[in-house]
Design an enzyme around this catalytic site. Structure first.
Site, PDB file in Angstrom:
ATOM      1  CG  ASN A 102     -22.288 -32.129   4.482  1.00  0.00           C
ATOM      2  OD1 ASN A 102     -23.637 -31.706   4.433  1.00  0.00           O
ATOM      3  ND2 ASN A 102     -22.033 -32.012   2.992  1.00  0.00           N
ATOM      4  CG  HIS A 104     -22.137 -35.356  -0.833  1.00  0.00           C
ATOM      5  ND1 HIS A 104     -22.644 -34.333  -1.702  1.00  0.00           N
ATOM      6  CD2 HIS A 104     -21.359 -35.958  -1.914  1.00  0.00           C
ATOM      7  CE1 HIS A 104     -22.583 -34.830  -2.554  1.00  0.00           C
ATOM      8  NE2 HIS A 104     -22.021 -35.284  -2.941  1.00  0.00           N
ATOM      9  CB  SER A 131     -19.475 -39.475   2.412  1.00  0.00           C
ATOM     10  OG  SER A 131     -19.435 -40.458   0.864  1.00  0.00           O
ATOM     11  CG  ASP A 140     -19.940 -31.853  -1.030  1.00  0.00           C
ATOM     12  OD1 ASP A 140     -20.041 -31.991  -0.165  1.00  0.00           O
ATOM     13  OD2 ASP A 140     -20.866 -31.903  -3.069  1.00  0.00           O
TER      14      ASP A 140
END
Ligand code: GRF
Length: 215
Positions: A102, A104, A131, A140
């Site tokens: 992912n 973020h 990030s 997260d």
């Protein structure tokens, strides 16, 4: 490496991932939002695209089951979340252990969740950023692979800071994904490790690597 990208919105990260692919191929795009510009763009580029919209299903679990089946049917080596606005439950995450990545828009562990840019401004931060991390069952919270910082200026609004951060995302995300798919960034037994090449590139680009790195 075959990559399936999940996207909900504009898809500017998706475009950057497609344009900068070296060690991976984005073979599928899946969206929860029939109006996603990112998914529409993927279709126009000839990338296999699927829509799995929440309001088509009577329950959240039916939606998640269908999403999981759809992602699994694309046989991904890596699942990438690029602005995918659905919190994935453990049943989904456990199906692709340490294979979901992912991006973020904050320097995690600061500001998980939403409204990251405004929260950084409200806190008086002079440094913000993005990030790329492995997805675990928290929001997260998974192991960070790399980060890129941007300055926060005194006259920044959430939208000017978001725009500056997004430019950093477009460079960082494909860099990490290329390095992950070539084996230059790895995650084993709870530690992130980096090849010498990638550590040098990170240094040149000003990217921050996970403190657990061993080069
Ligand atoms: C990005 O800021 C990403 O970090 C966040 O959602 C935004 C998506 O932007 N998770 P885009 O759809 O890639 O343009």
């Amino acid at each position: 490496m075959q990559v399936t990208v999940l996207v909900s919105g504009t898809g500017s990260n998706l475009r950057s991932l497609v344009e900068r692919a070296r060690s991976y191929k984005i073979s599928s795009v899946i969206t929860n939002n029939p109006e996603s510009l990112g998914a529409k763009w993927a279709t126009s580029e000839g990338i296999a695209t699927n829509v799995v919209a929440r309001n088509t299903y009577s329950s959240k679990s039916h939606f998640i089951d269908t999403l999981l089946q759809t992602v699994s049917s694309t046989k991904p080596d890596v699942v990438v979340l690029a602005g995918f606005m659905v919190i994935l439950p453990p049943v989904f995450i456990d199906s692709f252990p340490n294979r979901i990545i992912n991006i973020h828009p904050s320097l995690l562990p600061s500001y998980p969740g939403l409204n990251t840019h405004q929260r950084a401004i409200d806190a008086g931060d002079t440094r913000h950023g993005c990030s790329v991390h492995i997805v675990d069952s928290g929001v997260d919270t998974g192991p960070i692979l790399a980060q890129s910082a941007v300055d926060v200026f005194v006259d920044d609004t959430a939208s000017t800071l978001a725009a500056r951060t997004l430019l950093a995302e477009h460079i960082l995300f494909p860099w990490v994904l290329n390095a992950w798919c070539s084996g230059d960034i790895q995650y084993n037994s709870g530690s992130v490790t980096y090849s010498e090449l990638v550590a040098r590139e990170a240094n040149m680009n000003g990217f921050l690597l996970n403190s657990q790195q061993s080069v």
